[in-house]
Design a protein around this motif. Structure first.
Motif, PDB file in Angstrom:
ATOM      1  N   PHE A 120       9.491   1.860  13.501  1.00 38.49           N
ATOM      2  CA  PHE A 120       8.683   2.008  14.766  1.00 38.49           C
ATOM      3  C   PHE A 120       7.685   1.998  14.116  1.00 38.49           C
ATOM      4  N   HIS A 121       7.920   3.675  13.298  1.00 42.37           N
ATOM      5  CA  HIS A 121       6.582   4.604  12.493  1.00 42.37           C
ATOM      6  C   HIS A 121       6.077   3.079  12.185  1.00 42.37           C
ATOM      7  N   SER A 122       7.050   2.794  10.625  1.00 46.55           N
ATOM      8  CA  SER A 122       6.100   1.266   9.776  1.00 46.55           C
ATOM      9  C   SER A 122       5.214   0.484  10.624  1.00 46.55           C
ATOM     10  N   GLU A 123       5.597   0.436  11.459  1.00 47.31           N
ATOM     11  CA  GLU A 123       5.042  -1.408  12.496  1.00 47.31           C
ATOM     12  C   GLU A 123       4.057  -0.279  12.836  1.00 47.31           C
ATOM     13  N   TRP A 124       4.230   1.219  14.480  1.00 49.55           N
ATOM     14  CA  TRP A 124       2.768   1.746  14.036  1.00 49.55           C
ATOM     15  C   TRP A 124       1.675   1.542  13.047  1.00 49.55           C
ATOM     16  N   VAL A 125       1.912   1.942  12.062  1.00 52.04           N
ATOM     17  CA  VAL A 125       1.113   2.595  11.396  1.00 52.04           C
ATOM     18  C   VAL A 125       1.181   0.932  10.700  1.00 52.04           C
ATOM     19  N   ARG A 126       1.208   0.165  10.696  1.00 49.17           N
ATOM     20  CA  ARG A 126       0.838  -1.254  10.048  1.00 49.17           C
ATOM     21  C   ARG A 126      -0.323  -1.915  11.043  1.00 49.17           C
ATOM     22  N   GLY A 179      -2.415   7.333   1.834  1.00 50.50           N
ATOM     23  CA  GLY A 179      -2.088   5.915   2.220  1.00 50.50           C
ATOM     24  C   GLY A 179      -2.251   5.813   3.766  1.00 50.50           C
ATOM     25  N   PRO A 180      -1.875   4.677   4.709  1.00 50.23           N
ATOM     26  CA  PRO A 180      -2.633   4.702   5.989  1.00 50.23           C
ATOM     27  C   PRO A 180      -1.442   5.644   6.910  1.00 50.23           C
ATOM     28  N   ALA A 181       0.030   5.979   6.529  1.00 50.72           N
ATOM     29  CA  ALA A 181       0.863   6.641   7.164  1.00 50.72           C
ATOM     30  C   ALA A 181       0.676   7.692   6.714  1.00 50.72           C
ATOM     31  N   ALA A 240      -1.787  -1.320  22.008  1.00 47.56           N
ATOM     32  CA  ALA A 240      -0.740  -0.336  22.766  1.00 47.56           C
ATOM     33  C   ALA A 240       0.351  -0.819  21.891  1.00 47.56           C
ATOM     34  N   LEU A 241       1.862  -0.233  21.104  1.00 49.12           N
ATOM     35  CA  LEU A 241       2.512  -0.777  20.384  1.00 49.12           C
ATOM     36  C   LEU A 241       3.755  -0.065  21.827  1.00 49.12           C
ATOM     37  N   PRO A 270      -8.053   2.115  16.471  1.00 49.31           N
ATOM     38  CA  PRO A 270      -7.286   2.659  16.651  1.00 49.31           C
ATOM     39  C   PRO A 270      -5.772   2.035  17.998  1.00 49.31           C
ATOM     40  N   LEU A 271      -4.996   2.303  17.641  1.00 50.28           N
ATOM     41  CA  LEU A 271      -3.429   1.897  18.446  1.00 50.28           C
ATOM     42  C   LEU A 271      -1.970   3.211  19.538  1.00 50.28           C
ATOM     43  N   ALA A 272      -2.309   2.702  20.935  1.00 49.91           N
ATOM     44  CA  ALA A 272      -1.499   3.572  21.393  1.00 49.91           C
ATOM     45  C   ALA A 272      -0.268   3.304  21.603  1.00 49.91           C
ATOM     46  N   ILE A 273       0.264   4.608  21.604  1.00 49.56           N
ATOM     47  CA  ILE A 273       1.928   3.848  21.895  1.00 49.56           C
ATOM     48  C   ILE A 273       2.564   4.146  23.604  1.00 49.56           C
ATOM     49  N   VAL A 274       3.055   3.212  24.650  1.00 51.26           N
ATOM     50  CA  VAL A 274       3.180   3.646  25.034  1.00 51.26           C
ATOM     51  C   VAL A 274       5.120   2.897  25.443  1.00 51.26           C
TER      52      VAL A 274
END
Length: 412
Positions: free
Chosen positions: A373-379, A231-233, A350-351, A385-389
């Motif tokens: 937050f983690h669930s939204e980042w995974v979605r 799975g994506p997570a 970035a999220l 590719p998705l950064a975190i800021v």
């Protein structure tokens, strides 16, 4: 030593070295020939480095006694690695390995005292770090020393606080850096420092102390229960940790070393492991902050040895009989594809994370696996590719450019 920015160097691929014969008990009667056979396995699949683990109490059995024989055996192992063009990172305080703690008797029993807060113990450790670091720095194929393997695993029996653990690590990193300025000096913590609100080791220490950041990604921390094994997570967890680290660092160019990652059973089944290896590495190796990947571990643990958690026995790239596993073939294929290069940098979204992990460690649970937050980042990460800021830097255009971030997204 000042590390190059990740984008300036090829990705590194290595293994955490677990001897195929006798596990780490093999240090008690070290065999260069046995190590030679093990390192031939690793060089044969294209790896460029190993992380090695001398056992602290067997080298420093008394606070004022450091055994030269133990140091000589470590140097001999490093020399064997050089025969196979393998560079070496040395962990100093073992410390914690595969559910066992190895602590010298001078911090236990009648001498019970915290290795993080007792002044005499800290003096003894500083002498050990200085002596061992100076010794390994005499070998040209050594590139780094780490204070120890997940030293935060030792805190339940060695009471400490956020302030004391930070002071302890900062002091010892400086001892190592002074002893061997050419080496990377590093601090290594398991992911409780990122996810556990009450954990007495700070996320800031991960990204402030030492010359680069290390993260250890294990999907049995709750991620695999969300959607494992493919799975994506689950497959993006290593990338998520690298992003948390990159977002928490004050330096936008600070490299992040994925110092441990593996395919543990039963979370990742034997037949599911090759696909997991490919999917996980495809995700994390696209991260511009990534310095390199070091697999846990090189060789399986012989099942004749008792009392290990069951998952510890089968984590190796090779069996105790030196047989290559299907997952290892997949790793070797990725190494061949990525050796000498890294994916071209691309602008990525970035999220925004509203939790300031530096200033608000008590809010760490809000970014833990399964949190909103983690669930939204995974979605969102499923699109690419998705950064975190952090919220405080979400409008800093120079910072965003330095991290290759384009669009900034807020949580829905």
């Amino acid at each position: 030593m000042t590390p190059q920015q990740p984008g300036q160097i090829p990705l590194r691929f290595g293994a955490n070295y677990v001897p195929s014969s006798g596990w780490f008990y093999s240090w008690l009667d070290f065999s260069a020939d046995a190590a030679r056979r093990d390192f031939a396995d690793l060089a044969g699949i294209g790896l460029d480095h190993v992380r090695v683990f001398p056992i602290w109490p067997w080298i420093q059995p008394n606070r004022t006694l450091i055994r030269q024989r133990g140091i000589d055996d470590l140097l001999a192992l490093i020399d064997v690695a050089a025969e196979f063009d393998l560079e070496v990172s040395v962990d100093l305080l073992q410390g914690h390995l595969s559910s066992f703690d190895f602590l010298p008797s001078w911090v236990l029993t009648w001498h019970q005292r915290s290795l993080f807060t007792d002044a005499a113990v800290r003096d003894g450790i500083a002498e050990y770090v200085d002596r061992l670091t100076r010794a390994v720095a005499t070998r040209g194929n050594v590139f780094a020393v780490t204070l120890g393997n997940e030293v935060n695993n030792l805190w339940p029996s060695n009471p400490t606080t956020l302030e004391a653990s930070s002071e302890w690590a900062a002091e010892l990193v400086e001892v190592a850096r002074t002893a061997a300025p050419r080496l990377l000096s590093l601090h290594s913590l398991y992911d409780g420092t990122w996810y556990d609100p009450g954990h007495p080791f700070s996320p800031a220490d991960n990204v402030d102390l030492g010359d680069l950041t290390t993260v250890h990604s294990w999907v049995f921390n709750g991620v695999s229960a969300i959607d494992g094994p493919h799975g994506p997570a689950t497959v993006s967890h290593a990338d998520y940790l690298v992003e948390l680290a990159a977002a928490t660092a004050t330096d936008p160019a600070r490299p992040v070393w994925l110092q441990e990652v593996g395919a543990p059973r039963p979370d990742i089944g034997e037949h599911e492991a090759p696909a997991f290896v490919r999917e996980m590495l495809d995700a994390v190796t696209r991260n511009p902050a990534l310095w390199g990947v070091t697999w846990w571990c090189s060789h399986d643990l012989d099942r004749s040895l008792a009392d290990f958690p069951d998952r510890e026995y089968d984590l190796g790239l090779f069996t105790v009989d030196h047989e290559m596993k299907p997952a290892t073939r997949e790793l070797a294929a990725v190494v061949r594809e990525r050796r000498g290069s890294r994916p071209a940098p691309v602008s990525r979204p970035a999220l925004v994370c509203d939790v300031d992990l530096r200033a608000q460690p008590e809010r760490r649970g809000e970014v833990a696996p399964g949190s909103p937050f983690h669930s939204e980042w995974v979605r969102l990460r499923q699109a690419g590719p998705l950064a975190i800021v952090g919220a405080a830097r979400a409008a800093d255009s120079d910072y965003l450019t330095a991290r290759g971030i384009g669009t900034v997204l807020t949580k829905a």
